[in-house]
Scaffold this motif. Structure first.
Motif, short mmCIF file in Angstrom:
data_model
loop_
_atom_site.label_atom_id
_atom_site.label_comp_id
_atom_site.label_asym_id
_atom_site.label_seq_id
_atom_site.Cartn_x
_atom_site.Cartn_y
_atom_site.Cartn_z
N PRO A 165 0.81 -1.22 0.00
CA PRO A 165 0.00 0.00 0.00
C PRO A 165 0.84 1.27 0.00
O PRO A 165 1.87 1.35 0.68
CB PRO A 165 -0.82 -0.11 1.29
N ASP A 166 0.41 2.24 -0.79
CA ASP A 166 0.94 3.60 -0.83
C ASP A 166 2.42 3.69 -1.23
O ASP A 166 3.09 4.65 -0.91
CB ASP A 166 0.70 4.31 0.51
N THR A 167 2.90 2.68 -1.95
CA THR A 167 4.30 2.70 -2.41
C THR A 167 4.42 2.97 -3.90
O THR A 167 5.52 3.26 -4.38
CB THR A 167 4.98 1.35 -2.13
N GLY A 168 3.31 2.83 -4.65
CA GLY A 168 3.37 2.96 -6.10
C GLY A 168 3.81 1.69 -6.80
O GLY A 168 3.90 1.65 -8.02
N ASP A 169 4.06 0.63 -6.04
CA ASP A 169 4.52 -0.63 -6.61
C ASP A 169 3.38 -1.41 -7.26
O ASP A 169 2.24 -1.36 -6.79
CB ASP A 169 5.14 -1.53 -5.54
N PHE A 170 3.69 -2.14 -8.33
CA PHE A 170 2.74 -3.06 -8.94
C PHE A 170 3.51 -4.23 -9.55
O PHE A 170 4.69 -4.15 -9.84
CB PHE A 170 1.86 -2.37 -9.99
N PHE A 171 2.80 -5.34 -9.70
CA PHE A 171 3.35 -6.55 -10.30
C PHE A 171 2.52 -6.91 -11.52
O PHE A 171 1.33 -6.61 -11.58
CB PHE A 171 3.32 -7.71 -9.30
N PHE A 172 3.14 -7.54 -12.50
CA PHE A 172 2.40 -7.97 -13.68
C PHE A 172 2.85 -9.36 -14.09
O PHE A 172 3.96 -9.79 -13.79
CB PHE A 172 2.55 -6.98 -14.83
N ALA A 173 1.93 -10.06 -14.77
CA ALA A 173 2.21 -11.41 -15.28
C ALA A 173 1.62 -11.53 -16.67
O ALA A 173 0.60 -10.91 -16.99
CB ALA A 173 1.61 -12.47 -14.35
N GLY A 174 2.28 -12.33 -17.48
CA GLY A 174 1.81 -12.55 -18.84
C GLY A 174 2.72 -13.53 -19.54
O GLY A 174 3.13 -14.54 -18.95
N SER A 175 3.08 -13.22 -20.78
CA SER A 175 3.97 -14.09 -21.53
C SER A 175 4.74 -13.24 -22.53
O SER A 175 4.35 -12.14 -22.87
CB SER A 175 3.17 -15.18 -22.26
N ASP A 176 5.87 -13.81 -22.97
CA ASP A 176 6.63 -13.11 -24.01
C ASP A 176 6.63 -13.94 -25.28
O ASP A 176 6.38 -15.15 -25.26
CB ASP A 176 8.04 -12.75 -23.55
N ASN A 177 6.85 -13.27 -26.38
CA ASN A 177 6.83 -13.90 -27.69
C ASN A 177 8.19 -13.67 -28.34
O ASN A 177 8.54 -12.55 -28.64
CB ASN A 177 5.72 -13.28 -28.54
N ARG A 178 8.93 -14.74 -28.51
CA ARG A 178 10.25 -14.64 -29.11
C ARG A 178 10.14 -14.70 -30.64
O ARG A 178 9.09 -15.00 -31.19
CB ARG A 178 11.13 -15.77 -28.61
N THR A 179 11.23 -14.44 -31.31
CA THR A 179 11.23 -14.40 -32.78
C THR A 179 10.88 -15.75 -33.40
O THR A 179 10.43 -15.81 -34.52
CB THR A 179 12.60 -13.94 -33.29
N ASN A 180 11.08 -16.86 -32.70
CA ASN A 180 10.75 -18.17 -33.27
C ASN A 180 9.32 -18.60 -32.91
O ASN A 180 9.00 -19.78 -32.94
CB ASN A 180 11.76 -19.22 -32.82
N ASN A 181 8.48 -17.64 -32.57
CA ASN A 181 7.06 -17.86 -32.29
C ASN A 181 6.78 -18.81 -31.13
O ASN A 181 5.81 -19.55 -31.15
CB ASN A 181 6.32 -18.34 -33.55
N THR A 182 7.61 -18.78 -30.13
CA THR A 182 7.33 -19.53 -28.90
C THR A 182 6.93 -18.55 -27.81
O THR A 182 7.36 -17.40 -27.81
CB THR A 182 8.56 -20.34 -28.44
N ARG A 183 6.09 -19.01 -26.90
CA ARG A 183 5.64 -18.18 -25.78
C ARG A 183 6.17 -18.79 -24.50
O ARG A 183 6.14 -20.00 -24.32
CB ARG A 183 4.13 -18.11 -25.73
N THR A 184 6.63 -17.93 -23.61
CA THR A 184 7.06 -18.39 -22.29
C THR A 184 6.43 -17.49 -21.24
O THR A 184 6.16 -16.31 -21.50
CB THR A 184 8.60 -18.35 -22.14
N PRO A 185 6.18 -18.02 -20.04
CA PRO A 185 5.61 -17.18 -18.98
C PRO A 185 6.57 -16.04 -18.64
O PRO A 185 7.79 -16.19 -18.73
CB PRO A 185 5.48 -18.14 -17.79
N ALA A 186 5.99 -14.92 -18.27
CA ALA A 186 6.79 -13.75 -17.91
C ALA A 186 6.10 -13.02 -16.78
O ALA A 186 4.88 -13.05 -16.66
CB ALA A 186 6.97 -12.83 -19.11
#
Length: 193
Positions: A165-186
Motif C-alpha cells: 500500500p501507498d508505495t506505487g509498486d505493482f506486479f504484472f504477469a503474462g507471456s513473451d513472444n520470441r522471434t521463433n514464435n514460442t511463448r514463455t511465462p513472464a
C-alpha cells in the motif's frame, strides 16, 4: 460486483450483489454502439469503480476504454477511449495503485496489427492514468531485452496487481513472444515513479 458481457444486447454489464450473494441490480454500460466487453473492475475507496475493456463503436476494430462509475446510483462519471484509430485495441487488465496518498491506474492495452482484429497476445502499451482518466505515461512492451537470454521479446501482460500500500509498486504477469514464435511465462515489477 461482477462485470461481463451481455451478448444479446452487445453491451457490457455490471451486476451488483450484496454480502449474502443476493442480486441487487444490473447496469448496462454503453460507450457507443457495440460496446462489447469489460475485462476488469477495481473498486475505489469512495464508492466508485474503474472498469476497463474494449469497444468496437460500430467499426471493425476494437478500441480500449476505461470508465469511472459511481456505485451509489450506477451513473457514469466519465468514459475514455484510449489510442483510438490505431492498432492499440484491447485493455487486458488494470489496477489501482497509490503512492504518497495519490491514486493512479496502471493498465495494459494490446497492440494488434493483424487483419480481422484477432487476439494475438502481442506487445502493447503499459500505461499510467490519473483517476480523472488522463493517460500521463505510456511505455511500449515491444522488443524488450530479456536479460537472462539476451533476446529481444515482445511482452504481453495479462494481469496487473498492486504491491504494498501507498508505495506505487505493482506486479504484472503474462507471456513473451520470441522471434521463433514460442511463448514463455513472464512476470515483472514496476513503480508509478
Amino acid at each position: 460486483y461482477v462485470v461481463g458481457q451481455d451478448f444479446i444486447n452487445g453491451r457490457p454489464v455490471l451486476e451488483g450483489w450484496d454480502r449474502d450473494y443476493d442480486y441487487k441490480k444490473d447496469y448496462h454500460i454503453s460507450s457507443g454502439p457495440d460496446s462489447t466487453s469489460i475485462e476488469n473492475i477495481d473498486i475505489l475507496d469512495n464508492h466508485t469503480a474503474i472498469m476497463s475493456g474494449w469497444t468496437k463503436n460500430a467499426t471493425q476494430k476494437r478500441s480500449g476504454f476505461v470508465s469511472k462509475i459511481n456505485l451509489a446510483d450506477y451513473s457514469t462519471e466519465w468514459t475514455k477511449g484510449l489510442f483510438q484509430g490505431t492498432n492499440i485495441h484491447k485493455i487486458t487488465d488494470h489496477c489501482r495503485v497509490s503512492r504518497n496518498g495519490t491514486e493512479y491506474i496502471v493498465g495494459f492495452i494490446e497492440n494488434n496489427s493483424y487483419v480481422g482484429d484477432s487476439d494475438q497476445k502481442n506487445a502493447g502499451l503499459l500505461f499510467l492514468m490519473d483517476t480523472n482518466g488522463n493517460v500521463t505515461v505510456s511505455k511500449s512492451t515491444e522488443n524488450i531485452t530479456n536479460s537472462s537470454a539476451g533476446n529481444a521479446v515482445d511482452l504481453h501482460i495479462k494481469k496487473i496487481k498492486p504491491g504494498a500500500p501507498d508505495t506505487g509498486d505493482f506486479f504484472f504477469a503474462g507471456s513473451d513472444n520470441r522471434t521463433n514464435n514460442t511463448r514463455t511465462p513472464a512476470w515483472g515489477y514496476g513503480n508509478v515513479f
